[in-house]
Design a protein around this motif. Structure first.
Motif, mmCIF file in Angstrom:
data_model
loop_
_atom_site.group_PDB
_atom_site.id
_atom_site.type_symbol
_atom_site.label_atom_id
_atom_site.label_comp_id
_atom_site.label_asym_id
_atom_site.label_seq_id
_atom_site.Cartn_x
_atom_site.Cartn_y
_atom_site.Cartn_z
ATOM 1 N N ASP A 115 -39.165 -24.039 -24.174
ATOM 2 C CA ASP A 115 -37.804 -23.611 -23.832
ATOM 3 C C ASP A 115 -37.836 -22.341 -22.992
ATOM 4 O O ASP A 115 -37.070 -22.199 -22.034
ATOM 5 N N ALA A 116 -38.725 -21.414 -23.363
ATOM 6 C CA ALA A 116 -38.850 -20.180 -22.584
ATOM 7 C C ALA A 116 -39.288 -20.486 -21.158
ATOM 8 O O ALA A 116 -38.761 -19.901 -20.201
ATOM 9 N N ALA A 123 -31.846 -20.773 -26.220
ATOM 10 C CA ALA A 123 -31.363 -21.732 -27.216
ATOM 11 C C ALA A 123 -30.375 -22.729 -26.607
ATOM 12 O O ALA A 123 -29.681 -23.433 -27.334
ATOM 13 N N GLY A 124 -30.339 -22.814 -25.281
ATOM 14 C CA GLY A 124 -29.343 -23.640 -24.600
ATOM 15 C C GLY A 124 -29.478 -25.137 -24.831
ATOM 16 O O GLY A 124 -28.546 -25.879 -24.544
ATOM 17 N N ASN A 125 -30.629 -25.592 -25.330
ATOM 18 C CA ASN A 125 -30.802 -27.016 -25.651
ATOM 19 C C ASN A 125 -31.108 -27.238 -27.126
ATOM 20 O O ASN A 125 -31.583 -28.317 -27.509
ATOM 21 N N TRP A 126 -30.852 -26.238 -27.967
ATOM 22 C CA TRP A 126 -31.290 -26.282 -29.371
ATOM 23 C C TRP A 126 -30.704 -27.486 -30.103
ATOM 24 O O TRP A 126 -31.425 -28.255 -30.744
ATOM 25 N N TYR A 127 -29.392 -27.675 -30.032
ATOM 26 C CA TYR A 127 -28.769 -28.814 -30.725
ATOM 27 C C TYR A 127 -29.305 -30.137 -30.177
ATOM 28 O O TYR A 127 -29.568 -31.076 -30.931
ATOM 29 N N PHE A 128 -29.490 -30.173 -28.863
ATOM 30 C CA PHE A 128 -29.931 -31.411 -28.225
ATOM 31 C C PHE A 128 -31.337 -31.799 -28.670
ATOM 32 O O PHE A 128 -31.598 -32.973 -28.975
ATOM 33 N N ILE A 129 -32.275 -30.831 -28.714
ATOM 34 C CA ILE A 129 -33.651 -31.187 -29.072
ATOM 35 C C ILE A 129 -33.768 -31.532 -30.558
ATOM 36 O O ILE A 129 -34.651 -32.304 -30.946
ATOM 37 N N ILE A 130 -32.868 -30.969 -31.399
ATOM 38 C CA ILE A 130 -32.872 -31.362 -32.814
ATOM 39 C C ILE A 130 -32.478 -32.835 -32.934
ATOM 40 O O ILE A 130 -33.150 -33.618 -33.621
ATOM 41 N N THR A 154 -28.335 -30.073 -17.159
ATOM 42 C CA THR A 154 -29.342 -30.521 -16.199
ATOM 43 C C THR A 154 -30.745 -30.332 -16.764
ATOM 44 O O THR A 154 -31.612 -31.201 -16.609
ATOM 45 N N THR A 155 -30.971 -29.216 -17.442
ATOM 46 C CA THR A 155 -32.276 -28.968 -18.058
ATOM 47 C C THR A 155 -32.569 -30.004 -19.136
ATOM 48 O O THR A 155 -33.697 -30.503 -19.254
ATOM 49 N N ALA A 156 -31.573 -30.351 -19.929
ATOM 50 C CA ALA A 156 -31.752 -31.359 -20.974
ATOM 51 C C ALA A 156 -32.101 -32.717 -20.377
ATOM 52 O O ALA A 156 -32.983 -33.426 -20.876
ATOM 53 N N ILE A 166 -20.608 -32.968 -26.146
ATOM 54 C CA ILE A 166 -21.117 -32.224 -27.308
ATOM 55 C C ILE A 166 -21.907 -31.022 -26.796
ATOM 56 O O ILE A 166 -22.771 -31.176 -25.923
ATOM 57 N N PRO A 167 -21.682 -29.819 -27.299
ATOM 58 C CA PRO A 167 -22.469 -28.660 -26.849
ATOM 59 C C PRO A 167 -23.969 -28.902 -27.039
ATOM 60 O O PRO A 167 -24.387 -29.450 -28.050
ATOM 61 N N LEU A 168 -24.760 -28.507 -26.063
ATOM 62 C CA LEU A 168 -26.201 -28.724 -26.122
ATOM 63 C C LEU A 168 -26.914 -27.676 -26.962
ATOM 64 O O LEU A 168 -28.060 -27.864 -27.378
ATOM 65 N N GLY A 169 -26.248 -26.570 -27.187
ATOM 66 C CA GLY A 169 -26.785 -25.471 -27.974
ATOM 67 C C GLY A 169 -25.681 -24.462 -28.160
ATOM 68 O O GLY A 169 -24.562 -24.660 -27.679
#
Length: 533
Positions: A193-194, A216-223, A451-453, A518-521
């Motif tokens: 992520d960094a 943490a911008g993709n935290w919810y998505f990667i979970i 876009t990152t996700a 849905i928010p990604l993070g």
């Protein structure tokens, strides 16, 4: 064709991929050649008068939107800027600081043995009927351990499957699918992520100076990605791959069986019980983990609320907390690795700790060389205004096509998945694509986090079927320990169902996620208006 009917290493579609990919230069020189191309293109664009109307910036004198014109990189100003600002261009490249800080801590956790022992502890006592999902889950979480997940968990999975009376190559396949096919899936942000968000920030700043990345911008998505990929790997392993491999009747020790599939296993991959020292080290690491979490909660909710900016607007008050996560993961890995090392006796004093940190930086030498070249490619691309012009015209084209956002992001995923067959490095590929994709989609209201996700989904799925993947030969060797005739064609054919199922699941996930907004993070919506400053 090989004896078992698999594609020969130099034949068929994957043989063509291997031959084509091998002709590509090292990523360092790939970006050097791209720099030369950008310089030449900037001269041509300057002569032809390429330009675009900035959709946000307004000229104070005329009151109309600013016209951005292409600038030759061979102009006196840009030549002077290149040489004068070279140290600044390199040291201010966001991924450099993000990754080096996290790796200072992660290197200690890896070298102390914490990552390897934690993965062994996670899978060695798994019930037989839950063996596949536990191996897959630990493999995806093992991405935090980088190389350790490949060299420890994957061969260990083969040993554990064999000990449970199951085919060891199925265990290797499940672990490889989790570590590499589920490369971006995890329960926690980490060094990936960094790295990715550092590149995302550098790309976004070419059009929107001052935009701040959120690790943490993709935290919810990667979970959610973790729990979507988990049943996929479980199903493919148990219902497709293992039945195809057939019943395994070999032995762990070649002295017990003269079968050609018998294998000798290195000591550090055997399914041995944890020692008392390792158990003690894991307890100490657990205490360190709780201590770091408690410290961050104190800074978040304690007196002074150090990680909350109470003077900012409501949606921006937690920005310091998100930005602190890079330092938080550094401290977490560092203290947990130090505690584990103390518990097992591998770290006797502070000199051992410093040596591990020093060695982890030595391992980053290639990344530093690559980052130097990528930083200058991104900077020169920005100085020429080619990135902004391309993004603006690309955004206008996308708006004219009027594609639904889920379909648009799905096309990004597919494009990245195909490109991943030829350019394996996640950072090199994203550094190449981000300066175009990120600002272009931001201009039509798709957030940089989205876009990152989408990039992460495409980058993960096809890792396991390209012979150019750096660990592909190592996985082949692991398989040949159990079957000496196992070839590159066998490995590619075995991993292809995982790649297709993971790509399909990832496409469905990103399309549904975008459709339902849905928010990604935390503080990372799917859509966001382009920043005004």
């Amino acid at each position: 064709m090989e004896k078992n009917g698999a594609l020969a290493p130099n034949g068929g579609f994957f043989g063509w991929i291997e031959r084509t990919g091998n002709k590509l230069p090292d990523p360092v020189f790939l970006f050097f050649y791209l720099i030369l191309f950008v310089v030449a293109l900037s001269v041509l664009a300057d002569v032809l008068g390429w330009s675009a109307v900035h959709p946000i910036e307004v000229d104070e004198e005329t009151g109309s939107n600013t016209v951005i014109a292409a600038t030759s990189l061979l102009s006196a100003d840009n030549i002077r800027r290149l040489w004068v600002e070279m140290p600044k261009t390199f040291t201010h490249f966001h991924p450099l600081g993000y990754v080096l800080v996290v790796m200072l801590g992660a290197g200690v956790a890896e070298r102390s043995g914490l990552f390897g022992t934690a993965m062994r502890a996670g899978v060695r006592n798994a019930p037989v009927f839950l063996l596949t999902p536990i191996v897959a889950l630990v493999a995806m979480l093992g991405n935090l351990a980088a190389d350790a997940a490949y060299v420890v968990l994957i061969p260990l999975a083969g040993v554990i499957f064999a000990a449970a009376g199951r085919h060891p190559i199925a265990g290797i396949a499940a672990a490889f699918a989790g570590v590499s096919g589920g490369f971006s899936a995890n329960l926690f942000p980490g060094q990936l992520d960094a790295l990715l968000f550092g590149i995302t920030q550098a790309a976004a700043e070419t059009v929107f100076p001052g935009w701040e990345a959120n690790i943490a911008g993709n935290w919810y998505f990667i979970i959610v990605m973790t729990f979507v990929f988990l049943p996929v790997i479980w199903y493919v392993t148990d219902r497709i791959i293992e039945p195809h491999l057939g019943h395994y009747s070999g032995a762990l020790n070649p002295s017990e069986n003269n079968s050609e599939t018998a294998v000798s296993v290195d000591d550090d991959t055997q399914d041995r019980p944890l020692t008392e020292g390792e158990k003690r080290g894991l307890r100490y690491a657990g205490f360190a983990l709780l201590g770091v979490i408690a410290l961050w909660l104190l800074m978040l909710f304690g007196p002074g609320t150090a990680l909350i900016d109470e003077t900012a607007a409501a949606e921006a008050q937690l920005t310091p907390f998100y930005q602190s996560l890079v330092g938080g993961f550094f401290l977490l890995f560092l203290l947990a690795g130090w505690a584990y090392g103390k518990g097992v006796g591998k770290i006797k004093d502070h000199r051992d700790l410093v040596k591990m940190m020093r060695d982890s930086m030595a391992d980053m030498a290639y990344f530093l060389v690559l980052a130097f070249m990528v930083a200058h490619f991104v900077a020169l691309f920005s100085w020429s205004n080619l990135g902004l012009i391309t993004a603006v015209h690309g955004a206008e084209t996308l708006q004219s096509l009027d594609l639904p956002a889920p379909l648009l992001l799905a096309l990004v995923v597919i494009f990245v998945a195909v490109m991943n067959l030829f350019v394996g490095s996640a950072s090199a590929k994203w550094a190449l694509l981000a300066p175009i994709l990120v600002p272009m989609l931001m201009l039509i209201g798709v957030s940089a986090e989205t876009t990152t996700a989408a990039y992460r989904v495409g980058d993960s799925a096809t890792n396991i079927i390209t012979p150019l993947m750096v660990y592909f030969p190592l996985i082949l060797i692991f398989c040949q320990r159990w079957n000496k005739d196992f070839g590159i064609g066998n490995l590619t054919a075995m991993m292809l169902p995982y790649a297709l199922w993971l790509l399909g699941a990832g496409l469905a996930l990103i399309m549904l996620w975008v459709a339902f907004e849905i928010p990604l993070g935390p503080n990372a919506p799917v859509f966001a208006p382009p920043p005004t400053s």
